[in-house]
Design an enzyme around this catalytic site. Structure first.
Site, PDB file in Angstrom:
ATOM      1  N   GLY C 142       7.701   1.128   7.820  1.00 28.28           N
ATOM      2  CA  GLY C 142       6.698   1.902   7.100  1.00 28.28           C
ATOM      3  C   GLY C 142       5.526   1.012   6.719  1.00 28.28           C
ATOM      4  N   CYS C 143       4.380   1.640   6.483  1.00 22.41           N
ATOM      5  CA  CYS C 143       3.164   0.863   6.281  1.00 22.41           C
ATOM      6  C   CYS C 143       3.192   0.086   4.963  1.00 22.41           C
ATOM      7  CB  CYS C 143       1.937   1.759   6.370  1.00 22.41           C
ATOM      8  SG  CYS C 143       1.996   3.244   5.362  1.00 22.41           S
TER       9      CYS C 143
END
Lengths: 333, 333, 333, 333
Positions: C142-143
């Site tokens: 995930g970012c």
């Protein structure tokens, strides 16, 4: 080919460095800055500080300029003319991104670009889509001016409208250059009229349109300030001449921009900042109702309005494919 | 006096609640919401959640409306007409902020405001600066429309310009109402043309100007979308008639707005969003050069363009000083 | 090589299309969208609508997927698992950008990524800087998680800090995906805490750090929402162990990121959104005072946090130079 | 009562003028500005240029200061001490909004507020919620400091947490004052760490908390810069002591802020800039999970963090209801 960016730390100079670092046929041979001379470029220009090719490049005083194939002028208005003797000696081609040599009328030039008279050899006004860059010294158009020219050219070239258009231009804050003194808190959330009358891009648009179409334009040119960093959107209003139809208008735009990779006529989706920012594309769309034509045009002032059109010009001068090293996509959302 | 806000959870309803909480002569007797019925207003409307006077107020279904001195219509377009029988029974005065009863031409009304025909008793179109609120049922102008009316009225009332102006309007995102579905990432940093032709505020402006000045206006009205929450700025372009001078123009604006506390002619400093947002003031400034007049006008669409002018109307109807409970200052920077 | 983007119209899918259009060794063989099936991609994705290479590409239903070398999963969470049988049949490699297979603990996975259990063949969690992409099925981080991992990894790998860091993450609006329903007027000018506790990227960070460093981290992970379209900045707070010096800390970061072209340790100039947005670079900088270490890390959530790291993975899988087709510069100002 | 604003053209001075124009018991007897002396205040301060009560007010050099009941110091840091002899002679009360006399430790004071030593009569540090304004000379807290104090005070006063909290503060651009030189294009769309260590509000928070609670705090205080004009949001991280429950925490906040109209504990809806900007309210909300407490606090730096708390202090000094002339609602969206 060896390239110099003269004034590499302003917004247009920095953007040019950013684009040229990824150009496959360019060597960034010389980057000038008087104030930051001696410093590594990746310490001064934050946009390129993580590019491996920027490592080792130093900013240097202009006086040290060596022989280059092309020098780009990115100095604040008024500073290039006095340096032209040096540039003319060292650079095979000079492309000026500032406004010094845009206006041919000496009175207007002296008023809007003081100091330009100190260099007298001719500069040619070059819009990449309208003609070959035949001369050795070229001056590129202003960012709001070129957006307006793209918007109005087809209408005037084909004689479709009355020659008294209104141009309502809106521009982001980088257009004013790095020396602007507006506080970010004052800019934030604001939108304001900047110059309802008298902006120096007005005479430039009129001159360019007259030169390209032969029509003497009585232009109303007004500018506004947006709270965005990048982007110009122009809304141009004109009246269709009697008997002119929407089809005539659409046809004129298609004809004018059939072979221009970077000026695109939108049939679906109106031009917007988000579809051009980060790219070298100018979007143009005419909208007709009755005898009113509203043309929207948009581009990124630092790319297509400045550094990108400079690279496009370099490609033209040196016979490369016009899009070499230039982005077609917008960084959106 | 007892007041009802019908549709208290949309942007204009919420803003009206916000203003009325500080109005010294108003009791917020009834706040309607079908979707949030039963909930405390300070749980639903975040702008007022810290106001002590909001504590205890509950949202209720419109059917429970009790007798009030004035009911404000803040429903989405098309929803008020069907509820007018109830409002007419319970409210001494009805002031509609939505657009249902703005257009008098039935064809235009049916096209732009479907559903309006279901209520047939007359609503009077009321701009607080142009006339007394004599009727029992009033409809207030649209936010972009009223900004344009302020900009153009003096020029047309005095016959100073050709009757074919161009209005280039720019508006923030709250103007589209809470049900807009644009993603914040798409809005961010964008500026775009919204409706170059055909916006429903265009006919409203033409109708109002004809009614106020007797002049049949051939109006070009185009709208654009700003990435700000609040604010409208309009740039209106017109041509001076032969013999008209800048002094005539300035005089016409001073005459028109000599006694309007909330429409102010700027002689120093152009209108801007930052000088009107948060206030109930509309700023207007004409700029003349040659035979071209560019008029800038700006206001906060939720205050002067909606909830503020509603409070102003309430003050007028009940004989209070016009500025009671209304802010003169802008929340800037 | 032939590539498929499964879910090409969300923000990460669109960004992947944007990057891959300029990748010299990729053919965009298949772009899926159920909702927009049949439409040309340049009519649906405004960021690429002016790219000549986008002309002619059509969006198609996933069922029509043909054989490809790599398929990228860009569907909303929960939608990929049910489609994996088809992808496993048609694609040599599958790289998932959504979160379905990030968490190895089945309880946490079921809680945060419902539906993931419907596909049982293993996905390997792949951070491009930490290991080879050896498996056929890869899930990218995930970012916000990967930003936090970059920030904390060197400290934990070298055992320099107590294992109870605080991560204060701030993210732009595109991170929530195109289906978010926040109104632009509510987002504008706002900054707010999003999830002080319980964000699903928290367990992912802890899992990744444990897997990479062997340290069981007691992590406080809190998220906030910025009014920008792109960008994540993480501030990570940790306590140095007794005897650890600033030099030890600096050395650990240099060691960890000596050979990572896209994770760069800043010694001059703190990380910021403007120096990473538009680029595939993550900037990291530790700042020590006494026994407190504050590490700042920043990246563009759509590029380095999603589509860019996907392209980086493609380059790794197929043995291309890691930076092929990836931007090093930020679109700034 | 007669009031002077000393330094009326900076951001805090302008905001104070804006608020005081609507205060029912205040006469703006004197507005000082050296640079704009002689000019009408409504020509210089755009936020009040449409307020009828501003018409006729002139900016004057401080030397002309007449006798007033209260003088507010709104000068840049370092400028008030040298002018104190004059103020002490002419003003019954002096309330300083700048930082000159916040720090009691002379070493810290000299380092962070050079010049403060030139005035030696004591200033009392006054947070409106924590004590009566008994002294004649008062210094108000810094905006980020007071937000952090509101966040942490209940936890420390009740001994609920370990005394080593982390404060991660985020602030808008007006906080840096009108003399900041950041270009709007550089601020736009950016978010960046400002001072991970060493911000001068850190020692102020520690000093205030020690003075109010008796606890010696080992504080980690880091600041970040938002691209908004107004607003501060602080996220404070602390560890609950053994045996402390979520209920204990909630109870401590309710107890601390039971009688503070302008510091409000949020049980529903987290603090955000949009719910405080334009109002004099500080929102505070603790969030507990396990032994971690995350406290969010937010306020408008120019209102509750500066000019609003100054008016609140004036109300306290002169025995008026504490909320006289102060807004409870936020200008949102």
């Amino acid at each position: 080919m060896r390239v110099a960016v003269v004034g590499a730390t302003g917004y247009t100079g920095a953007e040019l460095v950013r684009l040229l670092l990824d150009h496959p046929h360019v060597e960034l041979a010389f980057l000038s800055s008087e104030r930051s001379a001696g410093k590594p470029v990746d310490r001064v220009l934050s946009s390129v500080r993580n590019h491996p090719a920027a490592a080792g490049l130093k900013l240097r005083p202009l006086a040290e300029l060596s022989d280059v194939d092309m020098a780009f002028g990115c100095l604040p208005g008024g500073e290039l003319p006095g340096r032209m003797p040096l540039l003319a000696e060292r650079a095979k081609h000079v492309v000026n991104l500032a406004g010094d040599f845009r206006l041919t009328d000496p009175v207007a030039a002296a008023r809007h670009y003081p100091g330009s008279a100190s260099w007298t050899e001719p500069f040619s006004y070059h819009v990449p889509e309208f003609g070959e860059p035949g001369e050795r010294f070229l001056n590129l158009p202003g960012c709001m001016a070129v957006t307006s020219i793209y918007a109005l050219y087809p209408l005037l070239a084909e004689g479709l409208v009355e020659p008294d258009p209104v141009v309502d231009a809106k521009t982001g804050s980088s257009g004013s250059g790095r020396t602007s003194t507006e506080h970010p808190a004052d800019r934030f959330g604001n939108f304001r009229a900047h110059k309802p009358h008298g902006h120096r891009h007005g005479p430039e648009v009129a001159q360019a349109l007259r030169s390209l179409t032969g029509v003497d334009v009585d232009l109303q040119f007004s500018t506004h300030s947006l709270d965005v960093a990048r982007g110009i959107l122009v809304t141009a209003y004109s009246r269709l001449r009697s008997g002119v139809s929407e089809v005539d208008v659409k046809r004129a735009y298609v004809k004018a921009y059939r072979r221009t990779p970077f000026v695109r006529v939108r049939n679906h989706g109106l031009p917007a900042l988000k579809t051009v920012v980060g790219s070298n594309v100018a979007e143009v769309a005419p909208q007709v109702q009755g005898d009113r034509c509203v043309t929207i045009a948009a581009l990124d002032n630092l790319v297509k309005g400045a550094a990108g059109q400079a690279v496009q010009t370099l490609n033209q001068v040196f016979g490369l494919p016009e899009h070499t090293g230039l982005p077609f996509t917008a960084v959106a959302p």
